[in-house]
Write a protein that holds these residues in place. Structure first.
Motif, PDB file in Angstrom:
ATOM      1  N   ARG A 183       0.826  -1.197   0.000  1.00 31.22           N
ATOM      2  CA  ARG A 183       0.000   0.000   0.000  1.00 31.22           C
ATOM      3  C   ARG A 183       0.868   1.258   0.000  1.00 31.22           C
ATOM      4  O   ARG A 183       2.019   1.238   0.459  1.00 31.22           O
ATOM      5  N   THR A 184       0.338   2.361  -0.483  1.00 33.94           N
ATOM      6  CA  THR A 184       1.059   3.631  -0.430  1.00 33.94           C
ATOM      7  C   THR A 184       0.877   4.282   0.933  1.00 33.94           C
ATOM      8  O   THR A 184      -0.024   3.910   1.704  1.00 33.94           O
ATOM      9  N   GLY A 185       1.723   5.273   1.225  1.00 34.41           N
ATOM     10  CA  GLY A 185       1.591   6.008   2.477  1.00 34.41           C
ATOM     11  C   GLY A 185       0.215   6.640   2.638  1.00 34.41           C
ATOM     12  O   GLY A 185      -0.427   6.477   3.693  1.00 34.41           O
ATOM     13  N   PRO A 186      -0.277   7.369   1.629  1.00 30.96           N
ATOM     14  CA  PRO A 186      -1.619   7.948   1.761  1.00 30.96           C
ATOM     15  C   PRO A 186      -2.710   6.908   1.958  1.00 30.96           C
ATOM     16  O   PRO A 186      -3.664   7.138   2.709  1.00 30.96           O
ATOM     17  N   GLU A 187      -2.573   5.745   1.295  1.00 30.95           N
ATOM     18  CA  GLU A 187      -3.577   4.693   1.493  1.00 30.95           C
ATOM     19  C   GLU A 187      -3.561   4.191   2.928  1.00 30.95           C
ATOM     20  O   GLU A 187      -4.619   3.978   3.539  1.00 30.95           O
ATOM     21  N   LEU A 188      -2.373   4.030   3.479  1.00 30.71           N
ATOM     22  CA  LEU A 188      -2.268   3.569   4.863  1.00 30.71           C
ATOM     23  C   LEU A 188      -2.727   4.641   5.838  1.00 30.71           C
ATOM     24  O   LEU A 188      -3.225   4.341   6.920  1.00 30.71           O
ATOM     25  N   SER A 204       5.308   2.863  15.142  1.00 33.38           N
ATOM     26  CA  SER A 204       5.192   3.205  13.720  1.00 33.38           C
ATOM     27  C   SER A 204       3.777   2.965  13.207  1.00 33.38           C
ATOM     28  O   SER A 204       3.233   3.787  12.457  1.00 33.38           O
ATOM     29  N   LEU A 205       3.180   1.845  13.597  1.00 30.26           N
ATOM     30  CA  LEU A 205       1.824   1.555  13.156  1.00 30.26           C
ATOM     31  C   LEU A 205       0.829   2.577  13.691  1.00 30.26           C
ATOM     32  O   LEU A 205      -0.196   2.844  13.059  1.00 30.26           O
ATOM     33  N   ALA A 206       1.135   3.143  14.843  1.00 32.24           N
ATOM     34  CA  ALA A 206       0.224   4.109  15.458  1.00 32.24           C
ATOM     35  C   ALA A 206       0.134   5.409  14.667  1.00 32.24           C
ATOM     36  O   ALA A 206      -0.735   6.234  14.942  1.00 32.24           O
ATOM     37  N   THR A 207       0.999   5.593  13.669  1.00 35.81           N
ATOM     38  CA  THR A 207       0.865   6.768  12.801  1.00 35.81           C
ATOM     39  C   THR A 207      -0.254   6.580  11.778  1.00 35.81           C
ATOM     40  O   THR A 207      -0.638   7.542  11.105  1.00 35.81           O
ATOM     41  N   THR A 208      -0.750   5.359  11.641  1.00 34.09           N
ATOM     42  CA  THR A 208      -1.914   5.115  10.794  1.00 34.09           C
ATOM     43  C   THR A 208      -3.159   5.138  11.677  1.00 34.09           C
ATOM     44  O   THR A 208      -3.063   5.027  12.903  1.00 34.09           O
ATOM     45  N   PRO A 209      -4.339   5.234  11.084  1.00 30.33           N
ATOM     46  CA  PRO A 209      -5.557   5.191  11.902  1.00 30.33           C
ATOM     47  C   PRO A 209      -5.850   3.800  12.465  1.00 30.33           C
ATOM     48  O   PRO A 209      -6.641   3.676  13.414  1.00 30.33           O
ATOM     49  N   ALA A 210      -5.257   2.741  11.885  1.00 31.33           N
ATOM     50  CA  ALA A 210      -5.560   1.371  12.318  1.00 31.33           C
ATOM     51  C   ALA A 210      -5.156   1.177  13.776  1.00 31.33           C
ATOM     52  O   ALA A 210      -4.081   1.597  14.194  1.00 31.33           O
TER      53      ALA A 210
END
Length: 244
Positions: A6-11, A96-102
């Motif tokens: 996935r791309t950064g914006p998608e993530l 690092s994952l916490a920078t995404t909404p997931a």
């Protein structure tokens, strides 16, 4: 399916209930009959198939290969990291994952030596970054005649490798490595109320616990399919899990 495709914006636009899966394997000795990649192969294969089968939005991270395998440090081929290195790695991945909404992370662990530390990491990631964390295992059941001692390189692991990577299994070197006397202790032992510190070389010079001689690819296929079905179901539960 793959996080890294996935791309950064998608993530950055993920749904908060997206379930991210991190397989934990190891590179460690598994006796004279199995490759050092056994745990990594099991973790990666089960995770990939379960993510594919899951009915909820799920993304798969690349597996961690080098983990806490110091109980096998005596053997050539074992590549291990210290407990604090693995803990920091898991915490940094969570950060690092916490920078995404997931906000949902499942650790799928196929190496027993990681279990205690991974459980601690789950709580740390929950507290520090607000991630809803889960620790799952493929759950490869062992036959009764291993007397609860088939925990490393025995019937189940050999069978599943005969299914997944038969080209890497050397059945001519497989035999029964079951320290029968350990089953006679009432309180102390694997899966008993009292655990004990151990190295795999404590039991025999090959560092195996279990009966690899009875392994079959057919049983390995059954084990694999059961594990995939269970983990796919786990991912669905993780997606809808609410503690209150």
């Amino acid at each position: 399916m793959n996080f890294i495709d996935r791309t950064g914006p998608e993530l950055g636009a993920l749904d908060p209930d997206t379930v991210i899966v991190l397989p934990l394997g190891s590179i460690e000795q598994h006796g004279p009959h199995l490759p050092v990649s056994t745990d990594l192969t099991v973790a990666s294969s089960v995770a990939s198939a379960a993510v594919e089968a899951a009915e909820v939005e799920t993304l798969l991270l690349p597996a961690l290969s080098y983990t806490k395998s110091d109980e096998h440090a005596w053997s050539p081929g074992t590549i291990w990291v210290s407990w604090d290195t693995l803990m920091r790695t898991l915490v940094d991945i969570g950060r690092s994952l916490a920078t995404t909404p997931a906000r949902r992370l499942v650790l799928l662990n196929a190496h027993g030596g990681n279990s205690a530390l991974a459980a601690v990491a789950c709580r740390e990631l929950r507290r520090e970054f607000g991630l809803q964390t889960f620790l799952a295992h493929p759950g490869l059941s062992a036959p009764p005649d291993e007397r609860g001692l088939g925990i490393h390189g025995g019937h189940s692991e050999t069978s599943i490798m005969l299914h997944l990577r038969p080209d890497l299994v050397k059945m001519e070197h497989a035999r029964r490595w079951v320290p029968e006397h350990l089953a006679d202790y009432e309180h102390i032992g694997f899966g008993k109320p009292v655990s004990f510190g151990w190295l795999s070389s404590d039991f025999n010079s090959d560092g195996v616990l279990g009966d690899a001689s009875t392994a079959t690819a057919a049983h390995g296929k059954e084990l694999f399919e059961t594990a995939v079905g269970t983990i796919a179901s786990v991912l669905g539960e993780a997606q809808r899990f609410r503690p209150s």
